[in-house]
Design an enzyme around this catalytic site. Structure first.
Site, PDB file in Angstrom:
ATOM      1  N   ARG A 163      69.803  42.851  22.356  1.00 32.55           N
ATOM      2  CA  ARG A 163      68.857  41.730  22.298  1.00 32.55           C
ATOM      3  C   ARG A 163      68.795  41.066  20.924  1.00 32.55           C
ATOM      4  O   ARG A 163      68.505  39.891  20.805  1.00 32.55           O
ATOM      5  CB  ARG A 163      67.441  42.221  22.628  1.00 32.55           C
ATOM      6  CG  ARG A 163      67.203  42.557  24.064  1.00 32.55           C
ATOM      7  CD  ARG A 163      65.890  43.282  24.190  1.00 32.55           C
ATOM      8  NE  ARG A 163      65.841  44.403  23.238  1.00 32.55           N
ATOM      9  CZ  ARG A 163      64.820  45.197  23.063  1.00 32.55           C
ATOM     10  NH1 ARG A 163      63.723  45.018  23.737  1.00 32.55           N
ATOM     11  NH2 ARG A 163      64.867  46.194  22.202  1.00 32.55           N
ATOM     12  N   LYS A 221      73.624  59.988  29.623  1.00 34.27           N
ATOM     13  CA  LYS A 221      72.518  60.865  29.995  1.00 34.27           C
ATOM     14  C   LYS A 221      71.242  60.340  29.337  1.00 34.27           C
ATOM     15  O   LYS A 221      71.354  59.665  28.318  1.00 34.27           O
ATOM     16  CB  LYS A 221      72.835  62.293  29.581  1.00 34.27           C
ATOM     17  CG  LYS A 221      72.426  62.665  28.144  1.00 34.27           C
ATOM     18  CD  LYS A 221      72.496  64.156  27.916  1.00 34.27           C
ATOM     19  CE  LYS A 221      71.648  64.544  26.737  1.00 34.27           C
ATOM     20  NZ  LYS A 221      71.639  65.922  26.386  1.00 34.27           N
ATOM     21  N   HIS A 262      79.355  64.487  27.777  1.00 35.37           N
ATOM     22  CA  HIS A 262      80.403  64.571  26.747  1.00 35.37           C
ATOM     23  C   HIS A 262      80.946  65.992  26.581  1.00 35.37           C
ATOM     24  O   HIS A 262      82.029  66.177  26.049  1.00 35.37           O
ATOM     25  CB  HIS A 262      79.930  63.996  25.411  1.00 35.37           C
ATOM     26  CG  HIS A 262      78.901  64.805  24.714  1.00 35.37           C
ATOM     27  ND1 HIS A 262      77.567  64.697  24.976  1.00 35.37           N
ATOM     28  CD2 HIS A 262      79.019  65.748  23.774  1.00 35.37           C
ATOM     29  CE1 HIS A 262      76.907  65.536  24.220  1.00 35.37           C
ATOM     30  NE2 HIS A 262      77.753  66.197  23.476  1.00 35.37           N
ATOM     31  N   LYS A 319      85.321  67.753  25.808  1.00 32.63           N
ATOM     32  CA  LYS A 319      85.735  68.599  24.682  1.00 32.63           C
ATOM     33  C   LYS A 319      87.089  69.242  24.979  1.00 32.63           C
ATOM     34  O   LYS A 319      87.351  69.654  26.103  1.00 32.63           O
ATOM     35  CB  LYS A 319      84.677  69.677  24.404  1.00 32.63           C
ATOM     36  CG  LYS A 319      83.427  69.111  23.751  1.00 32.63           C
ATOM     37  CD  LYS A 319      82.452  70.215  23.435  1.00 32.63           C
ATOM     38  CE  LYS A 319      81.187  69.657  22.805  1.00 32.63           C
ATOM     39  NZ  LYS A 319      81.378  69.287  21.397  1.00 32.63           N
ATOM     40  N   GLU A 334      71.633  75.408  18.818  1.00 30.75           N
ATOM     41  CA  GLU A 334      71.576  74.372  17.781  1.00 30.75           C
ATOM     42  C   GLU A 334      70.663  74.844  16.666  1.00 30.75           C
ATOM     43  O   GLU A 334      69.706  75.591  16.914  1.00 30.75           O
ATOM     44  CB  GLU A 334      71.013  73.071  18.366  1.00 30.75           C
ATOM     45  CG  GLU A 334      71.896  72.464  19.434  1.00 30.75           C
ATOM     46  CD  GLU A 334      71.249  71.230  20.042  1.00 30.75           C
ATOM     47  OE1 GLU A 334      71.515  70.130  19.565  1.00 30.75           O
ATOM     48  OE2 GLU A 334      70.446  71.385  20.984  1.00 30.75           O
ATOM     49  N   ASP A 376      67.137  68.710  29.352  1.00 33.22           N
ATOM     50  CA  ASP A 376      67.980  68.084  28.329  1.00 33.22           C
ATOM     51  C   ASP A 376      69.368  68.724  28.262  1.00 33.22           C
ATOM     52  O   ASP A 376      70.349  68.035  27.967  1.00 33.22           O
ATOM     53  CB  ASP A 376      67.271  68.210  26.971  1.00 33.22           C
ATOM     54  CG  ASP A 376      67.932  67.380  25.887  1.00 33.22           C
ATOM     55  OD1 ASP A 376      68.246  66.208  26.161  1.00 33.22           O
ATOM     56  OD2 ASP A 376      68.158  67.906  24.770  1.00 33.22           O
ATOM     57  N   HIS A 390      74.765  69.815  30.778  1.00 29.82           N
ATOM     58  CA  HIS A 390      75.875  70.428  30.034  1.00 29.82           C
ATOM     59  C   HIS A 390      76.158  71.869  30.463  1.00 29.82           C
ATOM     60  O   HIS A 390      77.297  72.238  30.755  1.00 29.82           O
ATOM     61  CB  HIS A 390      75.598  70.421  28.529  1.00 29.82           C
ATOM     62  CG  HIS A 390      75.248  69.081  27.982  1.00 29.82           C
ATOM     63  ND1 HIS A 390      75.935  67.945  28.312  1.00 29.82           N
ATOM     64  CD2 HIS A 390      74.278  68.680  27.126  1.00 29.82           C
ATOM     65  CE1 HIS A 390      75.404  66.906  27.678  1.00 29.82           C
ATOM     66  NE2 HIS A 390      74.394  67.331  26.959  1.00 29.82           N
ATOM     67  N   LYS A 401      66.841  75.078  20.387  1.00 32.00           N
ATOM     68  CA  LYS A 401      66.792  74.382  19.097  1.00 32.00           C
ATOM     69  C   LYS A 401      66.349  75.376  18.030  1.00 32.00           C
ATOM     70  O   LYS A 401      65.665  76.358  18.332  1.00 32.00           O
ATOM     71  CB  LYS A 401      65.747  73.257  19.147  1.00 32.00           C
ATOM     72  CG  LYS A 401      65.958  72.267  20.274  1.00 32.00           C
ATOM     73  CD  LYS A 401      66.933  71.225  19.881  1.00 32.00           C
ATOM     74  CE  LYS A 401      67.099  70.175  20.965  1.00 32.00           C
ATOM     75  NZ  LYS A 401      68.331  69.417  20.808  1.00 32.00           N
TER      76      LYS A 401
HETATM   77  P1  NAP Z   1      68.920  53.382  20.531  1.00 31.09           P
HETATM   78  O1  NAP Z   1      69.382  53.787  19.177  1.00 31.09           O
HETATM   79  O2  NAP Z   1      67.457  53.145  20.754  1.00 31.09           O
HETATM   80  O3  NAP Z   1      69.699  52.023  20.881  1.00 31.09           O
HETATM   81  C1  NAP Z   1      69.394  51.264  22.007  1.00 31.09           C
HETATM   82  C2  NAP Z   1      70.313  50.042  22.048  1.00 31.09           C
HETATM   83  O4  NAP Z   1      70.004  49.280  23.201  1.00 31.09           O
HETATM   84  C3  NAP Z   1      70.165  49.103  20.873  1.00 31.09           C
HETATM   85  O5  NAP Z   1      71.419  48.531  20.575  1.00 31.09           O
HETATM   86  C4  NAP Z   1      69.211  48.040  21.409  1.00 31.09           C
HETATM   87  O6  NAP Z   1      69.376  46.868  20.660  1.00 31.09           O
HETATM   88  C5  NAP Z   1      69.700  47.928  22.840  1.00 31.09           C
HETATM   89  N1  NAP Z   1      68.688  47.456  23.782  1.00 31.09           N
HETATM   90  C6  NAP Z   1      67.414  47.907  23.944  1.00 31.09           C
HETATM   91  N2  NAP Z   1      66.786  47.204  24.899  1.00 31.09           N
HETATM   92  C7  NAP Z   1      67.679  46.299  25.365  1.00 31.09           C
HETATM   93  C8  NAP Z   1      67.616  45.280  26.352  1.00 31.09           C
HETATM   94  N3  NAP Z   1      66.498  45.028  27.052  1.00 31.09           N
HETATM   95  N4  NAP Z   1      68.724  44.541  26.569  1.00 31.09           N
HETATM   96  C9  NAP Z   1      69.864  44.753  25.868  1.00 31.09           C
HETATM   97  N5  NAP Z   1      69.967  45.696  24.921  1.00 31.09           N
HETATM   98  C10 NAP Z   1      68.893  46.457  24.660  1.00 31.09           C
HETATM   99  O7  NAP Z   1      69.382  54.380  21.658  1.00 31.09           O
HETATM  100  P2  NAP Z   1      70.615  55.410  21.599  1.00 31.09           P
HETATM  101  O8  NAP Z   1      70.181  56.636  20.893  1.00 31.09           O
HETATM  102  O9  NAP Z   1      71.821  54.708  21.109  1.00 31.09           O
HETATM  103  O10 NAP Z   1      70.748  55.810  23.141  1.00 31.09           O
HETATM  104  C11 NAP Z   1      71.352  54.955  24.094  1.00 31.09           C
HETATM  105  C12 NAP Z   1      71.514  55.743  25.409  1.00 31.09           C
HETATM  106  O11 NAP Z   1      72.382  56.851  25.182  1.00 31.09           O
HETATM  107  C13 NAP Z   1      70.218  56.340  25.948  1.00 31.09           C
HETATM  108  O12 NAP Z   1      70.291  56.380  27.359  1.00 31.09           O
HETATM  109  C14 NAP Z   1      70.246  57.769  25.416  1.00 31.09           C
HETATM  110  O13 NAP Z   1      69.499  58.651  26.221  1.00 31.09           O
HETATM  111  C15 NAP Z   1      71.722  58.063  25.534  1.00 31.09           C
HETATM  112  N6  NAP Z   1      72.205  59.114  24.635  1.00 31.09           N
HETATM  113  C16 NAP Z   1      72.059  58.998  23.289  1.00 31.09           C
HETATM  114  C17 NAP Z   1      72.552  59.996  22.463  1.00 31.09           C
HETATM  115  C18 NAP Z   1      72.444  59.881  20.957  1.00 31.09           C
HETATM  116  O14 NAP Z   1      72.942  60.777  20.287  1.00 31.09           O
HETATM  117  N7  NAP Z   1      71.857  58.846  20.422  1.00 31.09           N
HETATM  118  C19 NAP Z   1      73.173  61.129  23.010  1.00 31.09           C
HETATM  119  C20 NAP Z   1      73.326  61.214  24.394  1.00 31.09           C
HETATM  120  C21 NAP Z   1      72.829  60.200  25.192  1.00 31.09           C
HETATM  121  P3  NAP Z   1      68.230  45.722  20.631  1.00 31.09           P
HETATM  122  O15 NAP Z   1      66.946  46.394  20.288  1.00 31.09           O
HETATM  123  O16 NAP Z   1      68.735  44.764  19.615  1.00 31.09           O
HETATM  124  O17 NAP Z   1      68.221  45.129  21.986  1.00 31.09           O
END
Ligand code: NAP
Length: 484
Positions: free
Chosen positions: A51, A148, A178, A182, A216, A235, A240, A331
């Site tokens: 966004r 996830k 993921h 591995k 972890e 989680d 996993h 954890k």
């Molecule tokens: P994050 O850091 O909060 O990033 C969210 C992203 O989505 C940002 O780029 C945000 O940018 C965009 N976004 C939010 N609302 C939006 C909308 N309405 N339209 C378009 N884009 C939008 O989240 P994240 O940690 O990367 O996680 C993303 C997904 O991966 C989640 O489902 C999470 O559960 C999963 N996940 C994450 C991890 C990890 O290590 N981070 C691990 C496993 C799974 P804007 O605010 O600019 O829109």
């Protein structure tokens, strides 16, 4: 040993959430590494979508910083990074609104593979799927990748599956776990099904028990409130650990193809017995002198969510009847360590006499750190003094065996994204697998919630609550040591 790289066909990959944490830490550095390895065609393109208002130059700057921060130092080459960044574009799109979608449509090329990575909150999956279709952006060969958590219970997982299935065929949906990407996990299948050595012993007649540990050292820290709504079972175990259990326990598929493998995994999940509460231990880490407790991290002094869980699972089928599978994850444990340990039974009779000692064979498959495998075998203690037996490890570290630096082993995300482009779903979860996993998990969670079960406190940076050790001691077994 230089690994063989087979280039993939030309593609346009859109990363919804391209500026988010996951994209910056894993997806984009992973794509950069595949680019460096020569796997990406010259013309392949990656489009970040979110966004916030950025232009392409700003997005490229964000990605450059992410590569420098999250790629290993010697894979960072300014010239290569510059070349990679030229493949990147950005489009401002709101998953919940109409703006930006036409611009995205115009960016997409005809006649190349189109993949859409939903690296956003699951609550947006349905909106994005719908708009991709209503704006005519995705065709019937397009692939979508979802992250996830895939639901928080059976009902929500079914709803997500339904939302995606309205617009995409199951063959187009790539649900990422993921762990399945591995190197060691795939090697587990190679070891089981590529050798004659193990499979004849791979059953309850020869295997005493199996332990799967994902430990972890980090706490839930800044994301405590978010984590407190899920806990270790949702989680880590439901996805996993259960996926690892499936790969260990499944029957040999007739072919290494997506549905043959996933059919066998599904049978394992469906054969899991319900677990009574004597065989589940949940815990929460305590405060240290300098660090908060789980409950403080979660912001709820009465939280009953577990930061640790240990379970004794049984599989009702001919191969595994009577062999327990012990699962454990948590954890703030004493080391970062993920391992699958197959503990074989003792030899039925010792010709050397009990005084020579007895050692059960053990196959340890390490997922982290230092991916690799160890097989413990019994030999004679070298030197004079009669026949005394010791066990020694036949050790294979993949990094050493491949002659590569450990950091250079292909990361799970890189491998999985390239599988998406190749159209290979073998290492992705099918919708019915995810639902079956929740169908087994839900009653366990409901049962401890109905009992008002309170997680046992455990010392931070320990092996978890004492009750987990007692659960195994009761039956004359013990956990493997958690070590880094
Ligand atoms: P994050 O850091 O909060 O990033 C969210 C992203 O989505 C940002 O780029 C945000 O940018 C965009 N976004 C939010 N609302 C939006 C909308 N309405 N339209 C378009 N884009 C939008 O989240 P994240 O940690 O990367 O996680 C993303 C997904 O991966 C989640 O489902 C999470 O559960 C999963 N996940 C994450 C991890 C990890 O290590 N981070 C691990 C496993 C799974 P804007 O605010 O600019 O829109």
């Amino acid at each position: 040993m230089v690994s063989r790289v087979i280039p993939v066909d030309d593609f346009d990959l859109v990363i919804f959430g391209g500026t988010g944490d996951l994209a910056r830490r894993k997806i984009l550095p992973g794509l950069y590494r595949r680019f460096c390895a020569g796997q990406m065609p010259e013309t392949a393109r990656i489009i970040g979508a979110a966004r916030s208002e950025h232009d392409t130059e700003e997005f490229r700057r964000i990605v450059r910083e992410a590569i420098l921060e999250f790629s290993s130092k010697h894979s960072c080459d300014e010239a290569l990074i510059g070349d990679f960044l030229k493949r990147l574009d950005y489009v401002q799109v709101d998953a919940r609104g109409e703006e930006g979608w036409n611009a995205l449509k115009e960016m997409m090329r005809e006649d190349v593979i189109k993949a859409y990575y939903f690296s956003v909150a699951p609550s947006l999956f349905g909106d994005i799927a719908e708009r991709l279709m209503s704006h005519g952006i995705a065709d019937d060969k397009a692939r979508i990748v979802v992250e996830k958590p895939f639901g928080r219970d059976l009902a929500s997982a079914k709803a997500l599956n339904r939302d995606l299935a309205k617009h995409f065929d199951e063959t187009q949906i790539y649900r990422i776990d993921h762990y399945l990407g591995k190197e060691t996990v795939q090697n587990l299948m190679a070891v089981r099904f590529g050798n004659i050595l193990f499979e004849p012993l791979w059953n309850s007649q020869y295997v005493d028990h199996i332990q799967i540990t994902v430990a972890e050292t980090v706490g839930v820290g800044g994301r405590g409130e978010y984590y407190d709504r899920s806990g270790a079972m949702r989680d880590m175990v439901q996805n996993h650990l259960m996926q690892l259990l499936c790969l260990i326990a499944m029957e040999p598929p007739s072919r290494f193809d997506p549905d043959a493998v996933r059919d066998e995994k599904l049978k394992v999940i469906r054969a899991l017995e319900p677990i009574d509460h004597h065989h589940i231990v949940r815990g929460q880490y305590e405060a240290t002198d300098t660090e908060p407790s789980y409950r403080e991290d979660a912001g709820d002094p009465r939280s009953r969510t577990e930061s640790f869980i240990a379970l004794r699972c049984m599989i009702s089928n001919w191969r595994w009847a009577g062999t327990p599978f012990f699962l454990r994850t948590g954890k703030k444990l004493k080391a970062r360590n993920s391992e699958i340990a197959v503990v074989f039974k003792d030899a039925p009779h010792s010709i050397f006499g009990e005084e020579a000692g007895r050692h059960a064979n053990l196959l340890s498959i390490r997922l982290q750190p230092n991916e690799g495998m160890t097989l413990k075998v019994t030999i004679k203690e070298p030197g004079p003094g009669g026949m005394r037996l010791i066990d020694v490890p036949l050790d294979m570290s993949f990094a050493e065996a491949l002659g590569e630096d450990a950091e250079e082993i292909t990361d799970a995300y890189e491998r999985l994204i390239m599988d998406v482009i190749r159209g290979n779903q073998t290492l992705f979860m099918r919708g019915d697998e995810v639902e079956a996993a929740w169908a087994w998990t839900d009653p366990l969670i409901e049962s401890w919630e109905a009992r008002g079960d309170v997680p046992k406190p455990y010392e931070a940076y320990s092996s978890g609550p004492e009750e987990a050790a007692i659960m195994l001691h009761r039956e004359g077994r013990r956990w493997r040591e958690i070590k880094g």
